[in-house]
Write a protein that holds these residues in place. Structure first.
Motif, PDB file in Angstrom:
ATOM      1  N   UNK A 279       0.689  -1.234   0.180  1.00 51.99           N
ATOM      2  CA  UNK A 279      -0.050  -0.163   0.151  1.00 51.99           C
ATOM      3  C   UNK A 279       0.731   1.325   0.013  1.00 51.99           C
ATOM      4  N   UNK A 280       2.259   0.995   0.406  1.00 52.90           N
ATOM      5  CA  UNK A 280       3.121   2.221   0.522  1.00 52.90           C
ATOM      6  C   UNK A 280       3.566   2.517  -1.172  1.00 52.90           C
TER       7      UNK A 280
ATOM      8  N   UNK B 252      -4.878   6.028   1.133  1.00 50.77           N
ATOM      9  CA  UNK B 252      -5.156   7.132   1.665  1.00 50.77           C
ATOM     10  C   UNK B 252      -5.257   8.283   0.586  1.00 50.77           C
ATOM     11  N   UNK B 253      -4.355   8.464  -0.439  1.00 52.06           N
ATOM     12  CA  UNK B 253      -4.375   9.548  -1.248  1.00 52.06           C
ATOM     13  C   UNK B 253      -5.723   8.986  -2.043  1.00 52.06           C
ATOM     14  N   UNK B 254      -5.899   7.993  -2.318  1.00 55.45           N
ATOM     15  CA  UNK B 254      -7.194   7.708  -3.416  1.00 55.45           C
ATOM     16  C   UNK B 254      -8.475   8.084  -2.481  1.00 55.45           C
ATOM     17  N   UNK B 255      -8.642   8.067  -1.168  1.00 53.80           N
ATOM     18  CA  UNK B 255      -9.540   8.278  -0.401  1.00 53.80           C
ATOM     19  C   UNK B 255      -9.948   9.662   0.186  1.00 53.80           C
TER      20      UNK B 255
ATOM     21  N   UNK C  90      -7.559  20.558  -7.794  1.00 50.38           N
ATOM     22  CA  UNK C  90      -6.390  21.718  -7.814  1.00 50.38           C
ATOM     23  C   UNK C  90      -6.706  22.238  -6.550  1.00 50.38           C
ATOM     24  N   UNK C  91      -5.785  22.720  -5.924  1.00 45.08           N
ATOM     25  CA  UNK C  91      -4.341  23.016  -5.884  1.00 45.08           C
ATOM     26  C   UNK C  91      -3.610  21.741  -5.553  1.00 45.08           C
ATOM     27  N   UNK C  92      -4.313  20.830  -4.564  1.00 53.29           N
ATOM     28  CA  UNK C  92      -3.434  19.867  -3.969  1.00 53.29           C
ATOM     29  C   UNK C  92      -3.268  18.784  -4.856  1.00 53.29           C
ATOM     30  N   UNK C  93      -3.973  18.582  -5.839  1.00 53.30           N
ATOM     31  CA  UNK C  93      -3.703  17.476  -7.052  1.00 53.30           C
ATOM     32  C   UNK C  93      -2.410  17.878  -7.579  1.00 53.30           C
ATOM     33  N   UNK C  94      -2.002  18.913  -7.851  1.00 56.73           N
ATOM     34  CA  UNK C  94      -0.607  19.322  -8.479  1.00 56.73           C
ATOM     35  C   UNK C  94       0.579  18.593  -7.563  1.00 56.73           C
ATOM     36  N   UNK C  95       0.205  18.749  -6.257  1.00 56.72           N
ATOM     37  CA  UNK C  95       1.308  18.257  -5.474  1.00 56.72           C
ATOM     38  C   UNK C  95       1.524  16.846  -5.712  1.00 56.72           C
ATOM     39  N   UNK C  96       0.335  16.174  -5.637  1.00 57.99           N
ATOM     40  CA  UNK C  96       0.426  14.573  -5.906  1.00 57.99           C
ATOM     41  C   UNK C  96       0.896  14.182  -7.158  1.00 57.99           C
ATOM     42  N   UNK C  97       0.355  14.997  -8.134  1.00 51.49           N
ATOM     43  CA  UNK C  97       0.932  14.846  -9.597  1.00 51.49           C
ATOM     44  C   UNK C  97       2.669  15.037  -9.886  1.00 51.49           C
ATOM     45  N   UNK C  98       2.795  16.017  -9.133  1.00 50.75           N
ATOM     46  CA  UNK C  98       4.376  16.247  -8.947  1.00 50.75           C
ATOM     47  C   UNK C  98       4.901  15.086  -8.207  1.00 50.75           C
ATOM     48  N   UNK C  99       4.628  14.594  -7.186  1.00 52.14           N
ATOM     49  CA  UNK C  99       5.307  13.597  -6.444  1.00 52.14           C
ATOM     50  C   UNK C  99       5.262  12.308  -7.448  1.00 52.14           C
ATOM     51  N   UNK C 100       4.046  11.917  -8.031  1.00 54.17           N
ATOM     52  CA  UNK C 100       4.046  10.531  -8.389  1.00 54.17           C
ATOM     53  C   UNK C 100       4.786  10.794 -10.156  1.00 54.17           C
ATOM     54  N   UNK C 101       4.602  12.212 -10.523  1.00 49.10           N
ATOM     55  CA  UNK C 101       5.211  11.912 -12.160  1.00 49.10           C
ATOM     56  C   UNK C 101       6.727  12.395 -12.132  1.00 49.10           C
ATOM     57  N   UNK C 102       6.994  13.444 -11.400  1.00 52.16           N
ATOM     58  CA  UNK C 102       8.146  14.073 -11.356  1.00 52.16           C
ATOM     59  C   UNK C 102       9.145  13.798 -10.257  1.00 52.16           C
TER      60      UNK C 102
END
Lengths: 299, 435
Positions: B130-131, B365-368, B375-387
């Motif tokens: 799950x991590x 947790x992110x999914x729930x 936006x805007x917190x999606x941007x941080x999550x996208x940055x983490x997962x993609x970049x």
């Protein structure tokens, strides 16, 4: 015989009482001061990684030889000497003049005395943080004042040329109260009869200062020179909080360099070797103090 | 006074002295026995002081103790900058904690030096699935798991809407639209506000921290041509060197621009005061998502937006945050495992995330959490997962990070870039080869 034994027994008991009274303080000094010094000396002979204390390897005087081949050590020593020399010169004269002013009984002296002592009573950590904000080249109070006066602004801790001077100014301000108070107590110890006799002989203020005050303040002055030098050699907190030895090693004083080698680069054996050398440097200063502090005359 | 009393006592009643001493010694021993703990030793836990973490953690810890009444926690907290030194001193002095907060990049150093124990025997693969892989990677060394993640982080750039109101700029809100550095430099020069004397009134960009690997160096690494380029990789862990990486021409060029932004263009301050962006003293602000929660709580009137972090050639943001580790010298490792299992469970980490507002390390947790879908917190999550990429990992991280801090600071404050980099490449290589 019986009487002599009784006297001897009484002396022993007196000595026992004396030892009992000093025992707690002596125990604390031995445990927290003397033992660590010897432990440091011993461990300075080891290759000692702070995260692997059980894997110490004896390497004799290798750490000491490494110190003498380390240009950063000598650069730090030089920086520390420059800081100490400048602090002694720039601290003592204003403190002496301030003490002369505070010695006079006039209105408002008590308030000035309180203000002078406030920095001494303030934590050095707090002083370092506040001065760091005052020195901020972009939003700090000092540059705002300079801008208001249409004077060129300074870079303080962000300039390799100005950082050590900025550190010095802060520490002079911090210690001014203590040094002034010691000068003041020295001035108040000089018997008034000397000044009265000089007045009768027609001496002016400057003559009294030169012929009476300065000679009789010799012990106080020497003490302050030595204590200021020793404190300057131990300066660490403002460097740790504000500059981390930079920029470009301009404030990399010896104690900070020892800290960096011991706690960041984890070379505790090497850091301890430098600490032992610093210990001997300060000890030599202490011996010089003992020689110089001998009074030429009593009063 | 005391001395004369003793003196009088010895003279008049000296014969009783031995008896008195014996009684005193007996009392002292008795006191020692009374003072000795009758119950099991508490579980010693080391964490840090930055709010709101202590407040949220304390609530979770209280629930853990209620669920495990046989375990009593003794929590000690230190400022973030002192965490590493506190652990080092506790190890050196033999007063080790049982469980401790481990900053992501330090995991490899602690593992290499045997400070923390491997945790893979205590967690199944299914439990760890799950991590996020980046979190597990940060907690691992030499193929083994040494810590369990509590949270994650990634950076983005916030902007002050009022300062940009009349500029006509279109701010990107998705990673695909992110600005390149040349565009960003142009914008910074445009939006930085100076008075007639050239004194800066409102800065172009401030950062969550200055002269740091996490913040400044992510921009520099982005000047690598791709993810396999020396500049992007930053460090050669096989040959234990940064030569050819840190002093690569692309790295030098990026560092030179970074210096120019501070010295020549004066769009970034060389020294920061606290809360400059929050108080309107900068237009853009590089930060991690923990700042979002703080802005909403403490600066509700500030109108802000978020955009992806600009980059030179290859997009990158640094990741990593805190994990829980068990100290090798702990005499209570079984209870420490129970503790870590509890505080990194989905329930506890959800509570932690809702209280602190930082990216959780668990996918579920992110999914729930709905805020990460918009936006805007999606941007941080996208940055983490993609970049997202961890800071350069090395067992010599403490030394490496310190040298990089000094190098970045010297360069930002105006030192010659090439000679400064050459000097620090030699220093860093020396410490890398120690391990």
């Amino acid at each position: 015989m019986g009487a002599r034994n009784r006297v001897r027994s009484l002396h022993r008991k007196k000595a026992l009482v004396a030892y009992l009274i000093i025992l707690p303080a002596a125990a604390l000094i031995i445990i927290f001061r003397v033992v660590p010094v010897f432990a440091a000396m011993l461990r300075s002979l080891y290759n000692y990684h702070i995260l692997k204390p059980n894997e110490m390897q004896f390497n004799g005087i290798a750490n000491y030889l490494k110190v003498f081949g380390d240009p950063v050590f000598f650069n730090s020593l030089k920086t520390t000497f420059v800081f100490a020399a400048a602090k002694v010169v720039l601290q003592l004269l204003p403190a002496f003049l301030l003490a002369l002013f505070l010695q006079r009984k006039r209105q408002g002296v008590g308030i000035v005395r309180t203000f002078v002592l406030i920095p001494t009573a303030t934590s050095l950590v707090v002083v370092s943080v506040i001065w760091g904000l005052l020195y901020d080249p972009n939003n700090g109070l000092f540059n705002s004042v300079l801008a208001a006066l249409r004077l060129p602004q300074l870079k303080y801790f962000t300039s390799a040329r100005q950082a050590l001077g900025s550190l010095l100014a802060m520490m002079i301000w911090k210690d001014m109260g203590f040094i002034t108070i010691i000068f003041l107590s020295g001035l108040q110890d000089i018997p008034a009869t000397f000044y009265e006799a000089a007045t009768v002989d027609g001496a002016g203020s400057l003559t009294k200062l030169w012929r009476i005050t300065l000679p009789l303040l010799k012990r106080t002055t020497v003490f302050l020179v030595i204590i200021t030098t020793i404190w300057s050699f131990q300066v660490f907190t403002p460097v740790y909080i504000n500059t981390k030895g930079g920029p470009q090693h301009s404030t990399n004083v010896l104690v900070y360099y020892i800290f960096e080698r011991g706690f960041i680069r984890m070379e505790m054996g090497y850091a301890l070797a430098m600490s032992v050398i610093l210990f001997f440097i300060i000890m030599v200063i202490g011996i010089v103090q003992n020689r110089l502090i001998r009074a030429d005359f009593e009063y | 006074m005391l001395s004369s009393y003793f003196h009088h006592y010895l003279i008049t009643k000296g014969g009783q002295m031995k008896r008195i001493l014996k009684v005193g010694a007996g009392l002292l021993l008795g006191l020692l026995f009374v003072a000795a703990p009758a119950t099991a030793a508490p579980l010693r836990v080391l964490s840090y002081t930055t709010e709101p973490v202590p407040r949220v953690q304390d609530a979770i810890f209280a629930k853990f103790m209620a669920a495990n009444p046989e375990i009593k926690l003794e929590v000690e907290r230190v400022p973030f900058n002192e965490l590493y030194r506190k652990i080092a001193v506790s190890v050196a002095s033999g007063t080790s904690y049982d469980a401790a907060y481990v900053d992501g990049p330090m995991t490899k150093s602690y593992a290499k030096n045997g400070i923390i124990i491997p945790l893979d025997p205590f967690f199944t693969k299914a439990e760890l699935a799950d991590f996020f892989p980046s979190s597990i990677e940060e907690c691992s060394a030499d193929g083994r798991l040494y810590a369990i993640p509590e949270r994650q982080s990634a950076t983005a750039v916030l902007y002050n809407k009022k300062h940009l109101a009349n500029t006509g700029l279109v701010i990107p809100e998705r990673l695909e639209k992110a600005w390149k550095m040349d565009q960003f430099v142009e914008v910074l020069n445009k939006v930085t506000q100076k008075d007639a004397s050239g004194r800066v009134l409102i800065w172009g960009l401030t950062q969550l921290s200055k002269y740091r690997l996490y913040s400044d160096y992510s921009f520099i690494r982005s000047n690598g041509a791709d993810k396999d380029s020396p500049v992007f990789k930053a460090i050669d862990n096989v040959n234990k060197t940064v030569s050819g990486y840190l002093d690569h021409p692309d790295s030098i060029a990026a560092l030179q621009l970074w210096q120019d932004l501070h010295q020549k263009y004066q769009v970034l301050p060389t020294q920061q005061s606290p809360d400059m962006f929050e108080n309107g003293l900068s237009v853009f602000h590089q930060c991690s998502d923990i700042t979002v929660g703080r802005l909403r709580k403490d600066f509700p009137n500030l109108e802000w937006g978020a955009m992806p972090q600009p980059y030179f050639k290859t997009p990158i943001v640094h990741t990593g945050s805190f994990h829980w580790g068990i100290m090798e010298k702990s005499k209570n490792q079984a209870d420490a495992v129970k503790f870590i299992r509890y505080v990194t469970s989905k329930e506890a980490l959800t509570e932690f995330h809702l209280g602190v507002g930082q990216l959780p390390p668990r996918k579920s947790i992110v999914e729930s959490v709905s805020s990460y879908k918009t936006y805007p917190q999606k941007l941080f999550a996208d940055s983490l997962f993609q970049w997202g990429v961890p800071r350069p990992g090395t067992p010599a991280y403490s030394e490496y990070e310190n040298f990089m801090f000094q190098m970045l600071k010297d360069i930002i404050l105006g030192a010659d870039v090439k000679t400064t980099v050459a000097d620090y490449v030699a220093k860093i290589d020396e410490v890398l080869k120690k391990y």
